[in-house]
Design a protein around this motif. Structure first.
Motif, PDB file in Angstrom:
ATOM      1  N   LEU A 110       0.831  -1.211   0.000  1.00 48.71           N
ATOM      2  CA  LEU A 110       0.000   0.000   0.000  1.00 48.71           C
ATOM      3  C   LEU A 110       0.862   1.256   0.000  1.00 48.71           C
ATOM      4  N   LEU A 111       1.872   1.240   0.839  1.00 51.66           N
ATOM      5  CA  LEU A 111       2.724   2.427   0.941  1.00 51.66           C
ATOM      6  C   LEU A 111       3.480   2.662  -0.366  1.00 51.66           C
ATOM      7  N   ALA A 112       3.963   1.594  -0.970  1.00 57.59           N
ATOM      8  CA  ALA A 112       4.685   1.740  -2.231  1.00 57.59           C
ATOM      9  C   ALA A 112       3.741   2.273  -3.313  1.00 57.59           C
ATOM     10  N   LYS A 113       2.509   1.786  -3.298  1.00 54.61           N
ATOM     11  CA  LYS A 113       1.522   2.256  -4.273  1.00 54.61           C
ATOM     12  C   LYS A 113       1.293   3.767  -4.091  1.00 54.61           C
ATOM     13  N   ALA A 114       1.091   4.160  -2.838  1.00 62.36           N
ATOM     14  CA  ALA A 114       0.854   5.576  -2.553  1.00 62.36           C
ATOM     15  C   ALA A 114       2.060   6.421  -2.966  1.00 62.36           C
ATOM     16  N   PHE A 115       3.242   5.893  -2.731  1.00 64.19           N
ATOM     17  CA  PHE A 115       4.482   6.607  -3.051  1.00 64.19           C
ATOM     18  C   PHE A 115       4.567   6.841  -4.561  1.00 64.19           C
ATOM     19  N   VAL A 116       4.267   5.816  -5.337  1.00 65.14           N
ATOM     20  CA  VAL A 116       4.317   5.940  -6.791  1.00 65.14           C
ATOM     21  C   VAL A 116       3.244   6.911  -7.276  1.00 65.14           C
ATOM     22  N   GLU A 117       2.057   6.810  -6.695  1.00 67.65           N
ATOM     23  CA  GLU A 117       0.969   7.690  -7.126  1.00 67.65           C
ATOM     24  C   GLU A 117       1.261   9.153  -6.846  1.00 67.65           C
ATOM     25  N   SER A 118       2.048   9.404  -5.832  1.00 63.72           N
ATOM     26  CA  SER A 118       2.389  10.809  -5.555  1.00 63.72           C
ATOM     27  C   SER A 118       3.628  11.223  -6.339  1.00 63.72           C
ATOM     28  N   ASP A 119       3.992  10.475  -7.357  1.00 65.28           N
ATOM     29  CA  ASP A 119       5.183  10.728  -8.147  1.00 65.28           C
ATOM     30  C   ASP A 119       6.447  10.713  -7.277  1.00 65.28           C
ATOM     31  N   PHE A 120       6.528   9.732  -6.424  1.00 69.00           N
ATOM     32  CA  PHE A 120       7.725   9.495  -5.599  1.00 69.00           C
ATOM     33  C   PHE A 120       8.077  10.704  -4.726  1.00 69.00           C
ATOM     34  N   ARG A 121       7.064  11.308  -4.159  1.00 70.54           N
ATOM     35  CA  ARG A 121       7.363  12.451  -3.283  1.00 70.54           C
ATOM     36  C   ARG A 121       7.324  12.025  -1.831  1.00 70.54           C
ATOM     37  N   LEU A 122       8.448  12.305  -1.125  1.00 75.01           N
ATOM     38  CA  LEU A 122       8.572  11.850   0.258  1.00 75.01           C
ATOM     39  C   LEU A 122       7.625  12.613   1.189  1.00 75.01           C
ATOM     40  N   ARG A 123       7.358  13.878   0.857  1.00 76.06           N
ATOM     41  CA  ARG A 123       6.512  14.657   1.756  1.00 76.06           C
ATOM     42  C   ARG A 123       5.120  14.039   1.857  1.00 76.06           C
ATOM     43  N   GLU A 124       4.566  13.643   0.711  1.00 76.40           N
ATOM     44  CA  GLU A 124       3.241  13.022   0.693  1.00 76.40           C
ATOM     45  C   GLU A 124       3.250  11.690   1.440  1.00 76.40           C
ATOM     46  N   LEU A 125       4.325  10.945   1.256  1.00 74.92           N
ATOM     47  CA  LEU A 125       4.428   9.655   1.933  1.00 74.92           C
ATOM     48  C   LEU A 125       4.460   9.844   3.449  1.00 74.92           C
ATOM     49  N   ARG A 126       5.248  10.819   3.885  1.00 73.76           N
ATOM     50  CA  ARG A 126       5.335  11.082   5.324  1.00 73.76           C
ATOM     51  C   ARG A 126       3.987  11.543   5.861  1.00 73.76           C
ATOM     52  N   GLN A 127       3.341  12.413   5.096  1.00 78.90           N
ATOM     53  CA  GLN A 127       2.049  12.922   5.552  1.00 78.90           C
ATOM     54  C   GLN A 127       1.058  11.777   5.750  1.00 78.90           C
ATOM     55  N   LEU A 128       1.039  10.867   4.807  1.00 77.89           N
ATOM     56  CA  LEU A 128       0.141   9.721   4.901  1.00 77.89           C
ATOM     57  C   LEU A 128       0.412   8.924   6.183  1.00 77.89           C
ATOM     58  N   LEU A 129       1.693   8.661   6.454  1.00 75.19           N
ATOM     59  CA  LEU A 129       2.036   7.869   7.632  1.00 75.19           C
ATOM     60  C   LEU A 129       1.735   8.604   8.933  1.00 75.19           C
ATOM     61  N   LEU A 130       2.019   9.901   8.947  1.00 69.99           N
ATOM     62  CA  LEU A 130       1.833  10.676  10.176  1.00 69.99           C
ATOM     63  C   LEU A 130       0.365  10.772  10.576  1.00 69.99           C
ATOM     64  N   GLN A 131      -0.516  10.685   9.577  1.00 66.39           N
ATOM     65  CA  GLN A 131      -1.946  10.791   9.862  1.00 66.39           C
ATOM     66  C   GLN A 131      -2.529   9.532  10.487  1.00 66.39           C
ATOM     67  N   THR A 132      -1.814   8.418  10.355  1.00 62.81           N
ATOM     68  CA  THR A 132      -2.417   7.161  10.788  1.00 62.81           C
ATOM     69  C   THR A 132      -2.526   7.077  12.301  1.00 62.81           C
ATOM     70  N   LYS A 133      -3.485   6.289  12.722  1.00 67.75           N
ATOM     71  CA  LYS A 133      -3.645   5.989  14.142  1.00 67.75           C
ATOM     72  C   LYS A 133      -2.421   5.202  14.628  1.00 67.75           C
ATOM     73  N   SER A 134      -1.878   4.414  13.709  1.00 66.70           N
ATOM     74  CA  SER A 134      -0.711   3.610  14.059  1.00 66.70           C
ATOM     75  C   SER A 134       0.444   4.495  14.498  1.00 66.70           C
ATOM     76  N   TYR A 135       0.670   5.589  13.762  1.00 59.94           N
ATOM     77  CA  TYR A 135       1.738   6.510  14.154  1.00 59.94           C
ATOM     78  C   TYR A 135       1.348   7.267  15.424  1.00 59.94           C
ATOM     79  N   GLN A 136       0.091   7.626  15.498  1.00 62.07           N
ATOM     80  CA  GLN A 136      -0.351   8.473  16.615  1.00 62.07           C
ATOM     81  C   GLN A 136      -0.745   7.652  17.833  1.00 62.07           C
ATOM     82  N   ARG A 137      -0.350   6.385  17.884  1.00 64.16           N
ATOM     83  CA  ARG A 137      -0.830   5.547  18.976  1.00 64.16           C
ATOM     84  C   ARG A 137      -0.223   5.940  20.321  1.00 64.16           C
ATOM     85  N   LYS A 138      -0.908   5.469  21.326  1.00 61.98           N
ATOM     86  CA  LYS A 138      -0.490   5.758  22.690  1.00 61.98           C
ATOM     87  C   LYS A 138       0.756   4.924  23.027  1.00 61.98           C
TER      88      LYS A 138
END
Lengths: 502, 434
Positions: A309-337
């Motif tokens: 999924l992450l690789a797909k998202a990365f390619v769809e954003s034309d390999f932009r790291l900022r978009e990839l980071r934004q996607l990850l930072l928004q997740t509950k997984s990243y924001q977990r307690k």
């Protein structure tokens, strides 16, 4: 011309198609939980802001930022904060620094270090496509002064095997070190594959123009061979990609290689390139790589859903790291307690730990913020403040040394001595005019509120009831209130909790 | 000779090397009769040598790449030798440059290696290679020889009050360090011997009782945090902070204070940074430091080689010789390994600017002390351009020095799932005693 037009039309079509099935943070969470286990709750606002600001900007938020964030009642404030952080100047600098560190050899000299770091910060500020960044680093030619991206390859002084190993490590996430000399029984790569890959750099030359001046260029002829022994050379090798794709047709070998990097099934989402970068960014934010090790990932085909999924998202954003980071930072997984992890042993499956030592630059920035020295004090001249900041940062960083070391500040005797006896450090926590503690004692009336504020400022959390009553007892135990506050302030700043991401 | 069985020396000797060694040292030092003893003499007034020190190592690092032709391998009868004059030494067949009169008189303590070779001719790469005995690998941090020596000494003699590994000299980023060894073996950095050591003493207005109070507050926080985070992470920091707090008021930290030495001693070592650093190294090792690295900068003599190397050589000769004398007089030489070298050698052919450029193909090193035989090992050709006898690789030298420190070079360290062998070099038995 027509060909180009058709190509771009096709690209638009592909992008248009995939836009319908955009990867959402929810998709990532689902896949994350499948892989690592259940994520129960999101952490509170303060913990989130600290974690994210450290990961993206390399600093901790100050008290005012944190309070404004906590009291903000608007929906989507976390996403807003993430976007602001990702676009900030400090993030370009911090993430650029991190990227440069991975490109630089351990023994790179100071000049190369500085120039490549600046170049990397600029690329990060512009949010350039990582595809273009990689292409520059692999295939640019010219004098080092004209384009700093050539500095990456110049480090290997035209040595094809060294260059090949570095490029494979950086952009494919694979380690060819073993295959360089032999067919290792456990390694995935054969020696012949290594030399075919190295042949891509067989015509790479470095010319010395003068003292510390070099030029990188491609010789139009020449076959890649390696030394079998003192007298004999191997047969010539044809340049090939790591998957066996023949790249010898192109006159510019390195350009062909750069192009191959992002090719592959699903527009490159199943390429080594996309998977390796996603693996790195995941490790940056979660502390562990998603698959294998950072420089030792498996061949595509058996990936967990999360990576796909992450690789797909990365390619769809034309390999932009900022978009990839934004996607990850928004997740509950990243924001977990932050979990209690004491009993879990290292090798067991489960959520990766959130507690890991801060880097040297993060810790230096955190000290400045927690002591209120990140901004000029009232009446302080700006240039004096900048000079102070620089000297203090240097003072903390010269002991922490290398950013990439995995030890919390204070783990060596020299660092511990600086925490205990260091004059600058002890000066910062004094309750004298212009300092945090001075205004805290003057402006905040009750001990209880002071203690809460001190804890909030340093650790970016509120104290527990046990802590609060213990500290209250300590403050009240003697007449030397001011000194007692200094001592507590010191202990908070010297704590491992302060020196860790969590 | 009869010695009182309760003599502190014997007590120490008995406990030396045991797990109790450290505790015993501390007890002995705080025993009430401490003042009645001069630490270097027994009750009969016989000199018995320093006992606070254990196995140790001193590295004299000649930064910049010392010319082998102006140090350990002069070529007086060849034009490549330049203007460097030589003198005879105590060792048969060994000539040293005339800048080394004192070392020449003490050559029976030295083993001169003349056949080192490597391929690294860049300062940073070569420094990494020589200090760690390993080529840089992207996914592995290797420990320097100094850290390994400190580790080896601590293994056999236990922990002391001062840090195990110190480096006296300018710091710069990218220098290798303790690598995969524990952070307690990270080098404790001292910029210059003559300046005050920062952070060693508490600020004047910070009393011992307040520092204790602070430590108490911190300890509670750490205990609570270790339940959340990895206990190992917290433990390493607690250990370092306790060690640093333990310095306060201890005699050992006077080791850093050169004003405790007489003017005569200080001038014997040479009134320059290198000489005084050698003196500090001796004081530190006497007080339980396991490895001290002393840096002498300036050997990168692309220009004006002969004048510069003779100045540097004079300082080296004086500091190194005084160190040998003092260690011997304190009966510490047999416990202390001395290694003197730089990152590579210099071109035998003299360049147009009267200098010599980088040359890793033939260079030298000198060893002395702990387990080292005296003599000369290896030989270079008459013009100095190649090795004609017993070539020594950097990993071989590394393995040999590790062995001299009493550690097996084939010792394995576990790095995650991957076992790492300390060194794959070959121990050169001819350099070592029995």
């Amino acid at each position: 011309m027509l060909c180009k037009l058709i190509k771009s039309l096709a690209l638009i079509l592909i992008l248009g198609q995939s836009a319908g099935a955009e990867v959402t943070p929810g998709d990532i969470d689902k896949a994350f939980q499948e892989q690592f286990g259940e994520v129960k709750d999101r952490c509170d606002d303060r913990a989130f802001l600290r974690r994210m600001t450290l990961d993206i900007e390399g600093r901790i938020p100050n008290l005012e930022e944190a309070r404004a964030f906590v009291t903000d009642r608007s929906s989507g404030k976390r996403l807003k904060a993430i976007k602001r952080a990702l676009q900030s100047e400090s993030s370009a600098r911090f993430l650029g620094q991190r990227f440069a560190e991975r490109l630089l050899e351990k023994n790179a000299n100071a000049a190369i270090r500085k120039l490549l770091t600046n170049w990397s910060a600029q690329s990060s500020a512009k949010n350039r496509s990582f595809k273009d960044i990689a292409a520059d680093l692999i295939s640019k030619e010219g004098k080092a002064g004209d384009d700093f991206s050539t500095l990456f390859l110049l480090q290997y002084r035209g040595n094809a095997p060294d260059t090949a190993t570095a490029v494979a490590r950086q952009f494919l996430g694979v380690s060819l070190d073993c295959a360089r000399c032999h067919d290792h029984p456990f390694a995935d790569w054969k020696q012949s594959q290594f030399h075919e890959f190295a042949a891509n750099f067989g015509r790479l030359r470095v010319r010395r123009l003068g003292q510390q001046q070099f030029e990188l260029y491609e010789s139009p002829i020449g076959d890649y061979r390696f030394k079998l022994n003192k007298a004999k050379l191997s047969k010539p090798f044809k340049p090939k990609a790591i998957d066996g794709t023949d790249l010898s047709a192109s006159p510019k070998r390195r350009k062909a290689l750069a192009k191959w990097l992002t090719a592959g099934p699903k527009d490159g989402a199943e390429s080594y390139f996309a998977r390796a970068q996603v693996n790195r960014v995941f490790e940056e934010l979660f502390g562990v790589p998603l698959i294998g090790a950072i420089t030792d990932i498996n061949a595509p085909g058996n990936d967990p859903q999360l990576l796909k999924l992450l690789a797909k998202a990365f390619v769809e954003s034309d390999f932009r790291l900022r978009e990839l980071r934004q996607l990850l930072l928004q997740t509950k997984s990243y924001q977990r307690k932050a979990e209690l992890a004491a009993t879990k042993d290292k090798d067991s499956e489960g959520l990766p730990t959130l507690h890991r030592p801060l880097r040297a630059d993060q810790i230096a920035a955190a000290f400045l913020t927690a002591t209120g020295r990140d901004k000029p004090a009232p009446g302080e001249l700006k240039f004096l403040h900048i000079a102070m900041k620089r000297s203090l940062t240097k003072e903390l960083q010269d002991l922490a040394g290398d950013n990439t070391k995995e030890q919390a500040f204070g783990s060596s005797t020299r660092q511990a001595l600086r925490l205990i006896n260091g004059e600058a450090f002890n000066g910062l926590i004094k309750a004298r005019p212009g300092r945090i503690l001075h205004s805290l004692l003057k402006e905040v009336p009750s001990h209880r509120r002071r203690l809460r504020e001190l804890c909030e400022r340093v650790l970016m959390r509120l104290p527990t009831n046990t802590e609060l009553s213990r500290w209250l007892a300590f403050i009240k135990a003697g007449p030397d209130t001011k000194e007692r506050y200094e001592d507590l302030y010191w202990a908070l700043l010297a704590s491992t909790e302060f020196a860790c991401q969590r | 000779m009869t010695i009182n069985p309760l003599n502190r020396r014997n007590f120490l000797k008995a406990s030396f090397g045991s797990a109790l060694g450290l505790a015993a040292t501390r007890m002995a030092w705080t025993s009430p009769d401490k003042r009645n003893y001069d630490p270097d003499f027994n009750e009969q007034g016989e000199f018995i040598g320093n006992t606070k020190s254990g196995p140790a190592c001193i590295i004299l690092w000649l930064q910049g790449g010392p010319s082998q032709l102006e140090t350990w391998d002069p070529k007086p009868n060849h034009k490549n030798g330049g203007s460097t004059k030589t003198i005879k030494t105590k060792t048969p067949g060994l000539l040293l440059p005339s800048a080394f009169p004192r070392l020449a008189a003490r050559s029976d303590m030295l083993n001169v290696v003349r056949s080192l070779h490597s391929k690294e001719g860049d300062h940073n790469r070569a420094t990494y290679f020589v200090k760690t005995g390993q080529k840089p690998l992207a996914n592995m941090r290797f420990p320097t020889f100094g850290a390994v020596a400190a580790y080896a000494a601590q293994e056999s003699a236990g922990e002391a009050i001062l840090p195990p590994y110190l480096r006296i000299g300018p710091n710069r980023p990218g220098l290798p360090d303790q690598g995969y060894l524990s952070s307690e073996f990270s080098p404790f950095l001292v910029d210059r011997a003559n300046s005050r050591i920062r952070d060693l003493q508490a600020p004047k207005d910070l009393s011992a009782s307040r520092q204790k109070r602070r430590a108490g507050l911190l300890e509670k926080m750490e205990k609570e945090y270790s339940r959340k985070a990895s206990p190992g992470l917290v433990q390493r920091r607690r250990k370092a902070i306790q060690k640093a707090l333990g310095f306060r008021g201890k005699d050992e930290i006077k080791a850093f204070d050169l004003s405790q030495e007489s003017a005569r001693t200080r001038s014997r070592y040479g009134q320059n940074n290198f000489g005084q650093s050698c003196l500090m190294a001796r004081r530190l090792v006497e007080n339980g430091v396991r490895c001290v690295e002393v840096v002498q900068d300036g050997w990168d003599t692309h220009e004006n080689n002969f004048q510069r190397t003779s100045q540097l050589g004079n300082q080296l000769d004086q500091g190194f010789s005084a160190l040998l004398d003092d260690l011997k007089a304190r009966k510490m030489l047999s416990k202390t390994l001395i290694l003197c070298m730089g990152e590579f050698g210099r071109t035998p052919v003299i360049n147009k600017r009267g200098g010599r450029d980088h040359f890793p193909s033939v260079f030298g090193a000198v060893l002395a002390g702990r387990n080292i035989k005296s003599g000369v090992y290896g030989e270079s050709s008459k013009d100095g351009l190649s090795i004609v006898k017993n070539p020594v690789t950097i990993p071989d030298l590394f393995a040999t020095t590790v062995k001299a420190m009493g550690l097996s070079p084939s010792k394995e360290f576990q790095m995650g799932e991957r076992p790492i062998t300390l060194s794959k070099g070959k121990v050169i038995k001819d350099i070592l005693k029995g």
